[in-house]
Design a protein around this motif. Structure first.
Motif, short mmCIF file in Angstrom:
data_model
loop_
_atom_site.label_atom_id
_atom_site.label_comp_id
_atom_site.label_asym_id
_atom_site.label_seq_id
_atom_site.Cartn_x
_atom_site.Cartn_y
_atom_site.Cartn_z
N CYS B 135 -21.03 -42.09 -8.10
CA CYS B 135 -21.88 -41.89 -9.28
C CYS B 135 -23.36 -41.79 -8.94
CB CYS B 135 -21.65 -43.00 -10.30
SG CYS B 135 -22.51 -42.63 -11.83
N HIS B 136 -24.06 -40.93 -9.70
CA HIS B 136 -25.49 -40.72 -9.45
C HIS B 136 -26.35 -41.77 -10.14
CE1 HIS B 136 -24.50 -38.88 -13.24
NE2 HIS B 136 -25.76 -38.80 -13.58
N SER B 137 -25.82 -42.46 -11.16
CA SER B 137 -26.71 -43.37 -11.89
C SER B 137 -26.36 -44.84 -11.66
CB SER B 137 -26.67 -43.04 -13.39
OG SER B 137 -25.36 -43.16 -13.88
N PRO B 250 -32.56 -35.09 -14.12
CA PRO B 250 -32.43 -35.69 -12.79
C PRO B 250 -33.79 -36.00 -12.12
CG PRO B 250 -31.71 -33.39 -12.77
CD PRO B 250 -31.98 -33.74 -14.19
N HIS C 52 -26.05 -42.53 -3.23
CA HIS C 52 -26.54 -41.27 -2.65
C HIS C 52 -25.85 -40.05 -3.26
CE1 HIS C 52 -29.47 -42.64 0.22
NE2 HIS C 52 -28.66 -43.62 0.59
N TRP C 53 -25.80 -40.04 -4.59
CA TRP C 53 -25.19 -38.90 -5.28
C TRP C 53 -26.17 -38.30 -6.25
CZ3 TRP C 53 -20.91 -37.41 -3.03
CH2 TRP C 53 -20.13 -38.37 -2.37
N LYS C 54 -26.02 -36.99 -6.45
CA LYS C 54 -26.87 -36.29 -7.41
C LYS C 54 -26.04 -35.85 -8.61
CE LYS C 54 -28.33 -33.15 -4.37
NZ LYS C 54 -29.09 -31.98 -3.91
N HIS C 55 -26.74 -35.54 -9.70
CA HIS C 55 -26.10 -34.95 -10.88
C HIS C 55 -25.41 -33.65 -10.47
CE1 HIS C 55 -29.26 -37.17 -12.98
NE2 HIS C 55 -28.75 -36.88 -14.14
N ARG C 71 -20.47 -33.08 -8.45
CA ARG C 71 -21.15 -34.15 -7.70
C ARG C 71 -21.55 -33.62 -6.34
NH1 ARG C 71 -22.66 -36.81 -10.85
NH2 ARG C 71 -21.06 -38.23 -11.54
N THR C 73 -23.85 -34.92 -2.67
CA THR C 73 -24.60 -36.00 -2.05
C THR C 73 -26.05 -35.56 -1.85
OG1 THR C 73 -24.85 -37.44 -0.13
CG2 THR C 73 -23.90 -35.28 0.29
N ASP C 74 -26.95 -36.53 -1.82
CA ASP C 74 -28.36 -36.19 -1.55
C ASP C 74 -28.63 -36.24 -0.04
OD1 ASP C 74 -28.46 -38.91 -1.03
OD2 ASP C 74 -30.00 -39.37 -2.53
#
Lengths: 83, 361, 401
Positions: B135-137, B250, C52-55, C71, C73-74
């Motif tokens: 998850c990003h958040s 974002p 370490h994940w982005k929208h 999804r 990764t950054d």
């Protein structure tokens, strides 16, 4: 009675609306439906609008996108995507 | 233009459940009479027909490899003609008609490191979210805390020695994909730092009116940076760290290793039994993230569970127990410090003030 | 043999009695480079205490607006195999029943197209396939539909409905939860796959007031089984419970919220007119007590988690409906409410928040639903009433006519 309007005509009008606002405002299915009712009145009923959106999506002219809610946009590269 | 393509199949929905029901269920569908818990994790349902259906419930980590899926399929073939199900709390249940197969199945499950339990007055599996796995958040990890807490609480899953059920849930941020807000104990990931705004990307990635309107306290205003970029600014005193802005944009991350962590909530329930469903209430406002085992979190939960277990009446869920003894007693008995953060200051906060002279000593 | 990254922190979580998700990822990593990188990335999160994940918001399958969560990764340079790591939500069979064959089919599809990691199940109830690349989405979908599975919901659409096991394995099921769930899922396939609402729209079907699927906390439309006639009592079995050591007065009678039970040491009396259908007595003595025969459901609306305006529990719309028999009427009422919210709701406004904003009285009136005392815990406490009409001088005479 309101005059007839074809699904394709509504789809084209929706597409124009999306294209004109591209980069400034994103629309949800409900926004497009309401806008069409303003233009075509009862002729653009919910069923017609639903079919028009389906036409836009199935033809690939538009895609569903998600940012905290689902929007209908012209396909573009995803901001977050890793190339 | 699409004529030469094979037709895509869409909108078929899920397979019909009847395909997956064992004969004993088809025969007794809607005609069950009563059930008994035979031992931890094992129950039997009796049909009016006289048929018996045995269920063996085992823990799962929710995050499962396809290899484990195949292991479960093998066990289902070996012991229950291939029929099994999962529960709303991510346990796996094997459906047997032959009582003599229960113990061998339990042995096989143990060999796979899947303990049997979670029925009756126990702690069932923790419902949880994705956390840092996906998850990003996320303000914390999900699977890691769940593993650490359940390792610690294991005896309460595999035995039935509590006064009542406990439902624990974890959500790694306020979005609460795990909707933890009505749990006996909720572990909730929490941010404590207002969003950091990336002015370089915001105009490109986000729609500014959508961002400003996303803030429930109207703390976000449109602005233009000195370099002439359209962006937003945040009135930091008005931010309560919900991250709703980050969900729609974002370029406004709240994630921050120094300030992210978890909060602990108590006393919620969804069942209508005895008392009406209740929201969970804040017990501990903040515990820093301490991977891999979050010992401060596991200690806090163990403490709450054990104080409750030692003092609650039979069938009294944590919230019911606290409502009887009152919150001052809860804080006194658990040794949890009461802080300013415990006092509500969002909408309708006044409803939570103590508006009676009825007090315990 | 797989060359797995060094993960001392995660390895700590392979120890202990509870089944380990780390062991699951490691097992999948023996064949999947995605899972190897996932281990490395997760170890890094454990060291840095940050995700370490982005929208992601555009990827999906053709024609659908839900069912895939994008999804990325950054840290794509360090972990190229999870540069894309999208999730698919697959509509589970109602009640989460499977055959071994169905599980193997799902496993084979996911071995072919993705990381080999799953959630059984996600929070809303879907089967979750965790982690694949954009170009694998269509082929996965094609294999799934060929096997009889379809995607679930996400975004501003109807979310995948879920149900407890109901009549399949529970004597307390007051209606056919799995059938209601399946029928609802099939009826609204368009709404499920093509987001057309202000925000998510969830259904959960619980067979009795124990609410094992947490519908009252988690569903916009909560359908909770209940009954209208008397609780069935087998007095001999009540006595057996008492003889076996159950303290019927302390453990049952005193816990009754309607205070409608009496126990004289031999007979349990229930004044059913005041029974609140809470389930406690039945839960404690399943062999002696049972819900009556006139079974159906209470329909409630509006639960949600806190984002944005605060958490809500669902509240009563229909106190009792025989949903097995009156399913069309149920759908008709739901659709009337759905249409109003769909038309007037703001972006990201759940129906519960919408009802708070416009007022429950106004909402139900617009949906042509009768206003009844069951809808409130108690009448209003403040005198700020929006009376909708007032009289002008002389109106009284006209009234007389």
């Amino acid at each position: 009675m309101a005059s007839e309007v074809s699904v394709q005509e509504v789809a084209d009008a929706m597409y124009k609306m999306i294209k004109d606002a591209q980069g400034m405002k994103k629309f949800k299915a409900g926004d497009l439906t309401k806008a069409m009712r303003d233009v075509y009145g009862d002729a653009a009923d919910r069923k017609t609008c639903k079919a028009a959106i389906k036409e836009l999506i199935d033809s690939g002219r538009c895609v569903y996108t998600y940012f905290g809610g689902s929007f209908i946009e012209i396909p573009h590269d995803e901001g977050a995507a890793n190339k | 233009m699409a004529d030469d393509k094979p037709k895509r199949v869409t909108d078929i929905g899920p397979p019909h459940y009847e395909k997956f029901l064992p004969p004993v269920i088809k025969d007794n569908y809607g005609k069950w009479k009563y059930h008994e818990i035979l031992k931890p994790g094992v129950m039997v349902h009796y049909g009016h027909s006289g048929d018996k259906l045995f269920t063996v419930r085992a823990a799962s980590p929710r995050l499962m490899s396809i290899d484990k899926m195949r292991d479960f399929a093998d066990l289902a073939d070996k012991y229950c003609d291939g029929y099994l199900r999962f529960t709303s709390r991510n346990n796996v249940e094997f459906l047997l008609t032959d009582e003599s197969k229960i113990d061998p199945l339990i042995e096989d499950l143990k060999a796979l490191n899947h303990p049997v339990g979670g029925l009756g007055n126990s702690i069932s599996n923790i419902v949880h979210t994705q956390g840092w796995v996906h998850c990003h958040s996320a303000a914390t990890d999900a699977s890691g805390i769940v593993k650490a807490v359940m390792d610690e609480m294991y005896e309460y899953f595999s035995e039935m020695k509590l006064p009542a059920k406990i439902r624990i849930a974890l959500a790694c941020c306020l979005n609460m994909c795990g909707a933890v807000h009505c749990s006996d104990i909720a572990i909730l990931g929490i941010h404590r730092r207002p969003p950091r705004i990336d002015h370089n990307t915001l105009e490109r990635l986000c729609e500014i009116p959508l961002v400003t309107s996303s803030c429930p306290t109207a703390a976000i205003r449109p602005t233009t940076t000195p370099e002439g970029k359209k962006s937003v600014e945040v009135i930091e005193e008005q931010c309560m760290f919900c991250a709703n802005c980050y969900t729609v944009c974002p370029s406004m991350p709240l994630n921050d290793p120094l300030n992210d962590g978890v909060s602990i909530w108590v006393g919620g329930k969804v069942s209508n039994a005895r008392t009406a469903p209740m929201f969970s209430k804040l017990a501990i406002p903040f515990i820093p993230n301490n991977p891999p085992r979050w010992p401060e979190v596991t200690d806090a939960i163990k403490n709450i569970v054990e104080v409750w277990a030692a003092n609650a009446r039979k069938y009294e869920r944590i919230g019911e127990w606290i409502n009887r003894i009152t919150y001052p007693k809860f804080f006194e008995m658990t040794g949890i410090e009461f802080q300013k953060e415990h006092i509500d200051d969002f909408k309708f906060a006044g409803l939570t003030y103590h508006r009676t002279a009825q007090l315990v000593r | 043999m797989a060359n797995l990254p060094n993960t001392p922190k995660l390895d700590e979580l392979t120890k202990g009695p509870w089944p380990s998700f780390v062991s699951e990822i490691k097992r999948a990593a023996e064949r999947s480079d995605m899972c190897k990188d996932l281990l490395g990335l997760l170890e890094r999160s454990y060291n840095e205490k940050i995700g370490h994940w982005k929208h992601g918001g555009i990827v999906g399958v053709m024609g659908y607006g839900g069912g895939v969560i994008g999804r990325y990764t950054d840290l794509p340079e360090e972990f190229p195999n999870i540069s894309h790591f999208h999730t698919l939500r697959i509509n589970q069979p109602a009640g989460w029943f499977y055959t071994s064959e169905a599980l193997r089919t799902l496993a084979d599809i996911w071995e072919k197209h993705g990381s080999g990691l799953t959630n059984m199940h996600g929070s809303t109830g879907d089967i979750i396939f965790l982690g694949t690349r954009t170009e694998e989405l269509e082929p996965t979908f094609a294999d799934l539909t060929a096997a009889g599975f379809d995607l679930g919901g996400s975004g501003s659409d109807m979310r995948t409905p879920s149900a407890c096991c109901g009549k399949a394995r529970c004597e307390w099921a007051c209606y056919d939860t799995m059938k209601a769930c399946y029928d609802t899922t099939m009826r609204y396939q368009d709404e499920l796959h093509r987001p057309m609402f202000p925000y998510k729209w969830k259904f959960k079907f619980a067979g009795c007031p124990n609410d094992c699927v947490a519908s009252i906390a988690r569903a916009d439309i909560s359908v909770i089984g209940t009954w209208r006639d008397d609780i069935k009592i087998d007095q001999a079995e009540v006595k057996n419970y008492a003889d076996a050591g159950l303290d019927i007065f302390d453990d049952v009678v005193l816990n009754c919220p309607g205070k409608c039970m009496k126990w004289d040491g031999n007979t349990l009396e229930i004044d059913n007119d005041y029974c609140r259908h809470c389930m406690h007595c039945i839960n404690v003595m399943p062999k002696a007590l049972a819900p009556g025969d006139k079974r159906g459901a209470t329909v409630l609306i509006g639960a949600k988690a806190p984002i944005i305006e605060g958490a809500l529990l669902s509240s009563v719309v229909i106190p009792f409906i025989d949903i097995d028999e009156e399913y069309e009427e149920f759908c008709d009422i739901i659709e009337r409410m759905q249409d109003i919210w769909s038309e007037e709701g703001k972006n990201r406004e759940r129906v519960g928040e919408f009802i708070q904003r416009v007022g429950m009285g106004n909402f139900f009136e617009a949906a042509e639903i009768d206003l009844i005392p069951e809808m409130v815990t108690h009448p209003r406490e403040n005198p700020y009433i929006f009376f909708e009409d007032y009289y002008e001088e002389g109106d009284e005479e006209e009234e007389e006519e």
